[in-house]
Design a protein around this motif. Structure first.
Motif, PDB file in Angstrom:
ATOM      1  N   TYR A  90      53.060  24.799  45.366  1.00 43.65           N
ATOM      2  CA  TYR A  90      51.633  24.833  45.679  1.00 43.65           C
ATOM      3  C   TYR A  90      50.976  25.679  44.586  1.00 43.65           C
ATOM      4  N   LEU A  91      50.423  25.011  43.581  1.00 43.63           N
ATOM      5  CA  LEU A  91      49.876  25.698  42.419  1.00 43.63           C
ATOM      6  C   LEU A  91      48.512  25.149  42.043  1.00 43.63           C
ATOM      7  N   GLN A  92      47.757  25.963  41.325  1.00 40.16           N
ATOM      8  CA  GLN A  92      46.467  25.534  40.800  1.00 40.16           C
ATOM      9  C   GLN A  92      46.494  25.748  39.296  1.00 40.16           C
ATOM     10  N   LEU A  93      46.042  24.746  38.569  1.00 39.73           N
ATOM     11  CA  LEU A  93      45.994  24.784  37.119  1.00 39.73           C
ATOM     12  C   LEU A  93      44.525  24.863  36.712  1.00 39.73           C
ATOM     13  N   LEU A  94      44.194  25.859  35.900  1.00 40.83           N
ATOM     14  CA  LEU A  94      42.812  26.081  35.471  1.00 40.83           C
ATOM     15  C   LEU A  94      42.689  25.866  33.965  1.00 40.83           C
ATOM     16  N   LEU A  95      41.636  25.199  33.547  1.00 41.71           N
ATOM     17  CA  LEU A  95      41.296  25.092  32.130  1.00 41.71           C
ATOM     18  C   LEU A  95      40.040  25.925  31.916  1.00 41.71           C
ATOM     19  N   ILE A  96      40.159  26.937  31.047  1.00 44.72           N
ATOM     20  CA  ILE A  96      39.055  27.865  30.806  1.00 44.72           C
ATOM     21  C   ILE A  96      38.575  27.717  29.372  1.00 44.72           C
ATOM     22  N   ASP A  97      37.265  27.576  29.210  1.00 44.44           N
ATOM     23  CA  ASP A  97      36.637  27.565  27.896  1.00 44.44           C
ATOM     24  C   ASP A  97      36.366  29.025  27.532  1.00 44.44           C
ATOM     25  N   VAL A  98      37.090  29.525  26.554  1.00 47.89           N
ATOM     26  CA  VAL A  98      37.003  30.944  26.201  1.00 47.89           C
ATOM     27  C   VAL A  98      35.644  31.270  25.578  1.00 47.89           C
ATOM     28  N   ASN A  99      35.120  30.376  24.740  1.00 49.07           N
ATOM     29  CA  ASN A  99      33.832  30.643  24.094  1.00 49.07           C
ATOM     30  C   ASN A  99      32.693  30.760  25.097  1.00 49.07           C
ATOM     31  N   LYS A 100      32.743  29.967  26.164  1.00 50.23           N
ATOM     32  CA  LYS A 100      31.694  29.995  27.187  1.00 50.23           C
ATOM     33  C   LYS A 100      32.057  30.899  28.358  1.00 50.23           C
ATOM     34  N   ALA A 101      33.274  31.399  28.364  1.00 54.46           N
ATOM     35  CA  ALA A 101      33.783  32.223  29.468  1.00 54.46           C
ATOM     36  C   ALA A 101      33.557  31.518  30.805  1.00 54.46           C
ATOM     37  N   SER A 102      33.970  30.231  30.837  1.00 51.89           N
ATOM     38  CA  SER A 102      33.736  29.459  32.047  1.00 51.89           C
ATOM     39  C   SER A 102      34.932  28.578  32.399  1.00 51.89           C
ATOM     40  N   LEU A 103      35.032  28.300  33.666  1.00 52.10           N
ATOM     41  CA  LEU A 103      36.056  27.396  34.162  1.00 52.10           C
ATOM     42  C   LEU A 103      35.580  25.971  33.895  1.00 52.10           C
ATOM     43  N   VAL A 104      36.334  25.224  33.103  1.00 53.81           N
ATOM     44  CA  VAL A 104      35.968  23.856  32.768  1.00 53.81           C
ATOM     45  C   VAL A 104      36.305  22.937  33.935  1.00 53.81           C
ATOM     46  N   ARG A 105      37.540  23.029  34.417  1.00 50.15           N
ATOM     47  CA  ARG A 105      37.970  22.252  35.578  1.00 50.15           C
ATOM     48  C   ARG A 105      39.305  22.798  36.065  1.00 50.15           C
ATOM     49  N   SER A 106      39.666  22.359  37.252  1.00 48.52           N
ATOM     50  CA  SER A 106      40.949  22.775  37.813  1.00 48.52           C
ATOM     51  C   SER A 106      41.607  21.592  38.525  1.00 48.52           C
ATOM     52  N   GLN A 107      42.902  21.683  38.672  1.00 42.93           N
ATOM     53  CA  GLN A 107      43.687  20.679  39.385  1.00 42.93           C
ATOM     54  C   GLN A 107      44.622  21.427  40.328  1.00 42.93           C
ATOM     55  N   THR A 108      44.905  20.824  41.446  1.00 41.65           N
ATOM     56  CA  THR A 108      45.785  21.435  42.435  1.00 41.65           C
ATOM     57  C   THR A 108      47.062  20.620  42.588  1.00 41.65           C
ATOM     58  N   ALA A 109      48.174  21.320  42.622  1.00 45.41           N
ATOM     59  CA  ALA A 109      49.480  20.703  42.840  1.00 45.41           C
ATOM     60  C   ALA A 109      49.977  21.112  44.219  1.00 45.41           C
ATOM     61  N   LYS A 110      50.217  20.124  45.068  1.00 47.95           N
ATOM     62  CA  LYS A 110      50.839  20.349  46.370  1.00 47.95           C
ATOM     63  C   LYS A 110      51.960  19.324  46.495  1.00 47.95           C
TER      64      LYS A 110
END
Length: 156
Positions: A90-110
Motif C-alpha cells: 500500500y504505497l503512494q508515488l508522488l511526482l514533485i516539480d522542484v522548480n514550482k515546489a508543487s505536487l504534479v500528480r500522484s498514483q496509489t498502489a494497493k
C-alpha cells in the motif's frame, strides 16, 4: 524526520504540503528539476483472494496480513483450508516539480496476493512461506506496482 513527514502527509493536506516543501528543498540542493517520492499509503485492509477480499482495520506500507481463522476453498475442489497469509503493498508515488515546489500528480498502489496452507495441513499461515519467500513475494508486488505506475506518472 521522514517517518513523521510521511505520517503527517497521510493524515492531512497540510502534512502533504510539508512533505512537498521538504522534498523540494532536498532536491534543489541536488540540482534536480523533479523528484519521485515513494511513501506509505494508509487505507482500509482489502486483500485480494480468488473471488473476494478480506481484511479488517487499516494497513499501510508493505507487510503481511495474517488471518489464522478464515476458511478458504480450493478452486475446483471441495477442499478447504484454514488460514491465509496475504503479502501487501500500500504505497503512494508522488511526482514533485522542484522548480514550482508543487505536487504534479500522484498514483496509489494497493496490491496484494495470498498464500494458504496445503489442504489438511496444520501449518500456521505465517509458516506457509520461508523468510526468502516472504521477501520475494513483497519484492514481486512492489516491482509490479512500480512498473504499472511510474510510466503513467511520468507521462501525465
Amino acid at each position: 524526520m521522514w517517518t513523521e513527514l510521511q505520517q503527517d502527509a497521510m493524515a492531512s493536506a497540510a502534512g502533504m504540503r510539508d512533505m512537498v516543501a521538504t522534498v523540494t528543498d532536498a532536491a534543489r540542493q541536488a540540482n534536480c528539476t523533479h523528484a519521485l517520492v515513494l511513501m506509505k499509503y494508509r487505507s482500509t485492509a482489502q486483500l485480494q483472494l480468488a473471488y473476494t477480499t478480506i481484511g479488517f482495520g487499516m494497513i499501510e506500507g508493505m507487510g503481511f496480513y495474517v488471518d489464522s481463522e478464515i476458511r478458504t476453498n480450493e478452486i475446483g475442489t471441495q477442499n478447504t483450508t484454514k488460514g491465509v497469509l496475504a503479502p501487501y503493498v500500500y504505497l503512494q508515488l508522488l511526482l514533485i516539480d522542484v522548480n514550482k515546489a508543487s505536487l504534479v500528480r500522484s498514483q496509489t498502489a494497493k496490491a496484494s496476493t495470498y498464500f494458504v496452507p496445503e489442504n489438511g495441513s496444520l501449518t500456521a499461515p505465517w509458516e506457509v512461506l520461508s523468510p526468502e519467500g516472504k521477501v520475494d513475494s513483497l519484492t514481486k508486488l512492489l516491482d509490479a506496482e512500480l512498473a504499472r505506475l511510474v510510466p503513467s506518472l511520468l507521462k501525465g
